[in-house]
Motif scaffolding. Structure first.
Motif, PDB file in Angstrom:
ATOM      1  N   ALA A  55       0.813  -1.220   0.000  1.00  0.00           N
ATOM      2  CA  ALA A  55       0.000   0.000   0.000  1.00  0.00           C
ATOM      3  C   ALA A  55       0.846   1.269   0.000  1.00  0.00           C
ATOM      4  O   ALA A  55       0.316   2.359  -0.160  1.00  0.00           O
ATOM      5  CB  ALA A  55      -0.929  -0.001   1.219  1.00  0.00           C
ATOM      6  N   ASP A  56       2.165   1.126   0.179  1.00  0.00           N
ATOM      7  CA  ASP A  56       3.003   2.320   0.339  1.00  0.00           C
ATOM      8  C   ASP A  56       3.876   2.621  -0.870  1.00  0.00           C
ATOM      9  O   ASP A  56       4.737   3.487  -0.803  1.00  0.00           O
ATOM     10  CB  ASP A  56       3.898   2.170   1.578  1.00  0.00           C
ATOM     11  CG  ASP A  56       3.089   2.116   2.851  1.00  0.00           C
ATOM     12  OD1 ASP A  56       1.907   2.498   2.803  1.00  0.00           O
ATOM     13  OD2 ASP A  56       3.617   1.669   3.878  1.00  0.00           O
ATOM     14  N   TYR A  91       3.313   4.034  -3.767  1.00  0.00           N
ATOM     15  CA  TYR A  91       3.190   5.393  -4.304  1.00  0.00           C
ATOM     16  C   TYR A  91       3.881   6.406  -3.395  1.00  0.00           C
ATOM     17  O   TYR A  91       4.668   7.222  -3.849  1.00  0.00           O
ATOM     18  CB  TYR A  91       1.716   5.751  -4.485  1.00  0.00           C
ATOM     19  CG  TYR A  91       1.495   7.168  -4.954  1.00  0.00           C
ATOM     20  CD1 TYR A  91       1.827   7.551  -6.257  1.00  0.00           C
ATOM     21  CD2 TYR A  91       0.962   8.137  -4.107  1.00  0.00           C
ATOM     22  CE1 TYR A  91       1.629   8.857  -6.689  1.00  0.00           C
ATOM     23  CE2 TYR A  91       0.761   9.435  -4.537  1.00  0.00           C
ATOM     24  CZ  TYR A  91       1.088   9.793  -5.825  1.00  0.00           C
ATOM     25  OH  TYR A  91       0.895  11.084  -6.248  1.00  0.00           O
ATOM     26  N   GLN A  92       3.588   6.301  -2.107  1.00  0.00           N
ATOM     27  CA  GLN A  92       4.129   7.308  -1.185  1.00  0.00           C
ATOM     28  C   GLN A  92       5.655   7.244  -1.137  1.00  0.00           C
ATOM     29  O   GLN A  92       6.326   8.272  -1.131  1.00  0.00           O
ATOM     30  CB  GLN A  92       3.507   7.157   0.196  1.00  0.00           C
ATOM     31  CG  GLN A  92       4.397   6.504   1.194  1.00  0.00           C
ATOM     32  CD  GLN A  92       3.750   6.280   2.531  1.00  0.00           C
ATOM     33  OE1 GLN A  92       2.578   5.958   2.635  1.00  0.00           O
ATOM     34  NE2 GLN A  92       4.524   6.438   3.556  1.00  0.00           N
ATOM     35  N   LYS A 152       7.014   8.505  -4.598  1.00  0.00           N
ATOM     36  CA  LYS A 152       6.757   9.946  -4.769  1.00  0.00           C
ATOM     37  C   LYS A 152       7.670  10.768  -3.860  1.00  0.00           C
ATOM     38  O   LYS A 152       8.235  11.774  -4.283  1.00  0.00           O
ATOM     39  CB  LYS A 152       5.282  10.227  -4.453  1.00  0.00           C
ATOM     40  CG  LYS A 152       4.858  11.668  -4.645  1.00  0.00           C
ATOM     41  CD  LYS A 152       4.593  12.003  -6.086  1.00  0.00           C
ATOM     42  CE  LYS A 152       4.241  13.484  -6.243  1.00  0.00           C
ATOM     43  NZ  LYS A 152       3.931  13.829  -7.627  1.00  0.00           N
ATOM     44  N   THR A 153       7.812  10.316  -2.624  1.00  0.00           N
ATOM     45  CA  THR A 153       8.654  11.046  -1.677  1.00  0.00           C
ATOM     46  C   THR A 153      10.085  11.127  -2.182  1.00  0.00           C
ATOM     47  O   THR A 153      10.714  12.187  -2.159  1.00  0.00           O
ATOM     48  CB  THR A 153       8.603  10.363  -0.292  1.00  0.00           C
ATOM     49  OG1 THR A 153       7.237  10.238   0.105  1.00  0.00           O
ATOM     50  CG2 THR A 153       9.340  11.166   0.755  1.00  0.00           C
TER      51      THR A 153
END
Lengths: 491, 299
Positions: free
Chosen positions: A79-80, A82-83, A86-87
């Motif tokens: 679930a992470d 993208y984050q 992106k970060t």
């Protein structure tokens, strides 16, 4: 004595380690390719969602070593992805070379310049080294999930699409067929439409103590289940909405998600819950898969790796009893329109700030093309077919499920892919999806009616579009619409 | 020529300077930067460009139904959940204070939940609450002789927030118990003996001697737990993902969604600051109450 047992256990564990490390599917030698030249000991950092879908980088470690490449893998929770990406992209850290991501983020990542365009690398000679044979990739993946603004930024490695699977043994049982005929006045068959879906689900829902196919049930049995947990319940809804002719937005990005057709689609999904396990609203991928392969459900819509799991008798109670078919549809203009959502999927790209872009591309191409048939035909990964190469080689899947089942599986897959409907992939996709997902989930939970939920989605989508910049979002959407039209997904 | 006092001041300044710079870098600057962001629009999904929007983000928060729903869920966890932890914690501490030589064993066993990482307890309870194969519903059915079927704990909007609260209570009641036990241990035996001699009885001594002495410790424990519960994220993430619907979204989870899923940094900063203000107000109230108790104004 205890000491002996301990040392024996340690010795066995040590012996087992190399065996585990070498656990890889056999080479099928179907694709003709040459490896890239020796890069002289560079390290390529690969990032992706943790678990079995990163296994191919271990399978083919020898090949990477032959190219002078050391692979360093960074696993992040599903679930992470993208984050984390992106970060790092925003920070410009250059932490990753090969990035694995869900294609709905391609507009965000490519549009913001985080990814390297691959066209030049793909066109290099000799073709046996550099060409990933994109013509072989099924059109929806190639056109919607790999390209942005006409350029290729990513290579598909996982062709996710939703497919209907059902208990073939129950649908062919004479007693059940007769009972269904008596109750509904028609033949029992895998549902073609969403209203048939409700009838069949109702028919197969039984309490413990009742009989199913001649056997007395010790546990309740359910007609179906849905992805009820927040995250992807929107995709299970969009199977219905897209087939009912719902357009997410018009040309100017005015939401079409609260039309009467959209509401009818959501109401159908709500009605289905009556024939699902009581905790269906907490069903994610794992729960939905386990309920089906655990013999608790008559039919289900799921990702295409589940039939592979269902065929494995070591984890499945229904091995050899599963049929694969088209996701049902709504009747529009006298014809049933089928739509299968294509949520998740995985693509690999090369980070624009990679220090070793050529080596990174070679790694990506090796996974996405050279070894792809091996990667999608093994139960050691959750990767699904996405090339004609995969659909035309049932023998690769035969060791897992038998030749006959493999042919049926790939035929079902081909039909599902022909009905494939892409996830939203413009910048801000995660926000639009979340806004839809939470309201679908609220409607399923009975917090609001279908109409109220979808009105709220329309309002939220307008707010998101305005906040992100309506003009640019409309331009992105119109670009996406062109791709949809080119594939015949919309008129 | 410098006077010795000027030199002393400079030396003192030199000693303080590294700590001051460190504090500025890791605490003051991020706080001020976040405050600046709260008055800006920064949508990293589409662009790294930042623009000033005044109080728009705060105005949006006050009109955001989801924000208020998350705030409401958080307050339920804080008020009801922490109150249960307090009552159970003090009760267990009283029981333990009466136990003799086996107390260490009980104490160790009761403290185990605190030692477990919330991520692990989240997974444990996801299995425990499972409707199909979870032990909780199995026990309910078995104990009731098959007459009662447990609800789908995590899948029902009426029970989902309760499951998060139950898990939090299971994990953090021992913390309250430990604080209360330490407070009880510090009560001079002479006081309770004198009360007994005066005929106060067990409950008389409890209400008139033990509780007043315990109160300052309890207030500090409550303050810690209130602040901690206000930031509940991990259990929501693991157990329900904020669902079903929005029934278990907490303010910390909603902030995470805006910041790390939507990369809407201005709005995230605004709601983070609102939380900070709420927590500061709560902490201030607790500290004033505690100060009054220590000053003997509250008996």
């Amino acid at each position: 004595m205890l000491k002996k047992v301990f040392f024996l256990a340690v010795a066995l564990a040590l012996l087992a380690l190399p065996a585990l490390a070498q656990d890889a599917p056999p080479r099928l030698n179907v694709v003709d390719y040459d490896l890239c030249g020796d890069f002289g000991g560079v390290t390529v950092t690969v990032v992706g969602d943790a678990g079995h879908n990163l296994a191919p980088y271990h399978f083919w470690a020898d090949d990477f070593a032959a190219m002078g490449i050391t692979i360093e893998i960074i696993e992040v929770p599903f679930a992470d992805v993208y984050q984390v990406l992106k970060t790092e992209f925003v920070a410009g850290s250059g932490a990753f070379d090969v990035v694995t991501f869900y294609p709905s983020y391609i507009g965000d990542f490519a549009g913001n310049g985080y990814l390297l365009p691959l066209d030049d690398l793909m066109a290099r000679e000799p073709a046996s080294v550099w060409d990933p044979n994109m013509d072989d990739v099924l059109a929806p993946f190639r056109e919607l999930y790999n390209k942005w603004g006409g350029q290729t930024y990513a290579l598909t490695i996982d062709g996710d699409v939703l497919v209907m699977m059902y208990r073939a043994d129950l649908f062919s049982n004479e007693d059940e067929k007769a009972a269904f005929m008596e109750q509904y006045g028609r033949e029992l068959r895998p549902p073609e439409t969403w209203s048939e879906w409700l009838e069949v689900a109702e028919f197969f829902t039984r309490d413990a103590g009742e009989t199913l196919a001649g056997e007395v049930l010790t546990q309740p049995f359910y007609g179906t289940a849905e992805f009820g947990r927040r995250g992807f319940s929107y995709a299970w809804y969009l199977n219905r909405a897209a087939s009912n002719g719902v357009m997410l937005f018009d040309e100017q990005m005015n939401p079409g998600i609260n039309s009467p057709e959209a509401v009818a689609a959501l109401q159908n999904m709500i009605d289905t819950l009556k024939f699902a396990p009581p905790d269906v609203l907490n069903f994610g991928y794992d729960e939905l898969r386990d309920a089906f392969i655990g013999g608790q459900l008559a039919m289900v819509v799921q990702w295409t790796d589940v039939p592979k799991k269902a065929a494995d008798p070591s984890i499945s109670r229904i091995a050899g009893k599963v049929g694969v078919g088209r996701v049902p549809g709504f009747e529009v203009g006298g014809e049933v329109a089928h739509r299968s959502m294509m949520p998740v999927g995985r693509v690999v790209g090369v980070a624009a700030d990679s220090d070793v872009p050529e080596a990174a591309y070679c790694v990506a191409k090796h996974i996405a093309y050279n070894t792809s048939l091996e990667n999608v035909s093994t139960s050691l990964t959750g990767l699904d077919p996405y090339r004609m190469l995969h659909l035309t080689h049932p023998e690769a899947f035969a060791p897992l499920m038998g030749q006959e089942n493999a042919e049926a599986y790939l035929a079902g897959l081909q039909v599902a892919l022909a009905d494939g409907y892409p996830d939203l992939f413009i910048p801000g996709a995660a926000q639009y999806q979340d806004a839809l997902d939470i309201q679908v989930n609220r409607a399923l939970a009975g917090e609001v009616s279908a109409q109220e939920a979808l009105d709220a989605v329309a309002a939220a989508w307008n707010e998101i579009t305005d906040r992100l910049g309506r003009d640019t979002q409309v331009a992105f959407w119109q670009q996406a619409l062109e791709s949809y039209r080119a594939l015949g997904l919309v008129k | 020529m410098f006077s010795s006092s000027v030199t002393r001041r400079r030396v003192a300044f030199a000693f303080v300077l590294p700590a001051f710079v460190l504090l500025l870098a890791i605490s003051i600057y991020p706080l001020l930067r976040t405050l600046g962001l709260a008055f800006s629009s920064l949508e990293l999904t589409v662009s790294p460009a930042e623009s000033f929007v005044g109080f728009d983000n705060f105005a949006k928060a006050f009109q955001d139904v989801r924000f208020w729903n998350a705030m409401g869920n958080t307050l339920v966890l804080v008020i009801v959940g922490v109150a249960i932890q307090l009552v159970l914690g003090v009760g267990l501490a009283l029981l333990l204070s009466e136990i003799g030589f086996t107390r260490v064993v009980w104490l160790t066993a009761l403290l185990l939940p605190v030692m477990i990482a919330p991520v692990v307890s989240g997974f444990q309870f996801r299995v425990i609450y499972n409707d199909t194969f979870g032990p909780l519903n199995y026990l309910i059915k078995t104990i009731s002789g098959g007459f009662v079927t447990g609800p789908p704990w995590l899948a029902d909007t009426r029970t989902a927030l309760l499951t998060i609260m139950m898990t939090d209570v299971w994990q953090w009641t021992p913390f309250m118990m430990l604080l209360a036990l330490a407070g009880l241990e510090s009560i001079p035996v002479e006081l309770t003996e004198a009360a007994e001699v005066d005929g106060a009885g067990y409950w008389g001594a409890f209400w008139r001697i033990k509780i007043p002495i315990l109160l300052p410790v309890i207030v500090i424990g409550l303050l810690i737990r209130v602040m901690d519960t206000f930031k509940t994220f991990d259990l929501v993430f693991l157990l329900t993902g904020g669902g079903p619907g929005s029934s278990t979204e907490t303010i910390a989870f909603y902030t995470y969604l805006n910041g790390f899923r939507f990369f809407s940094m201005g709005y995230t900063a605004a709601i983070a600051f609102i939380q900070l203000i709420v927590i500061i107000v709560i902490a201030r109230i607790f500290l004033v109450v505690q100060k009054r108790m220590r000053g003997g104004e509250i008996q």
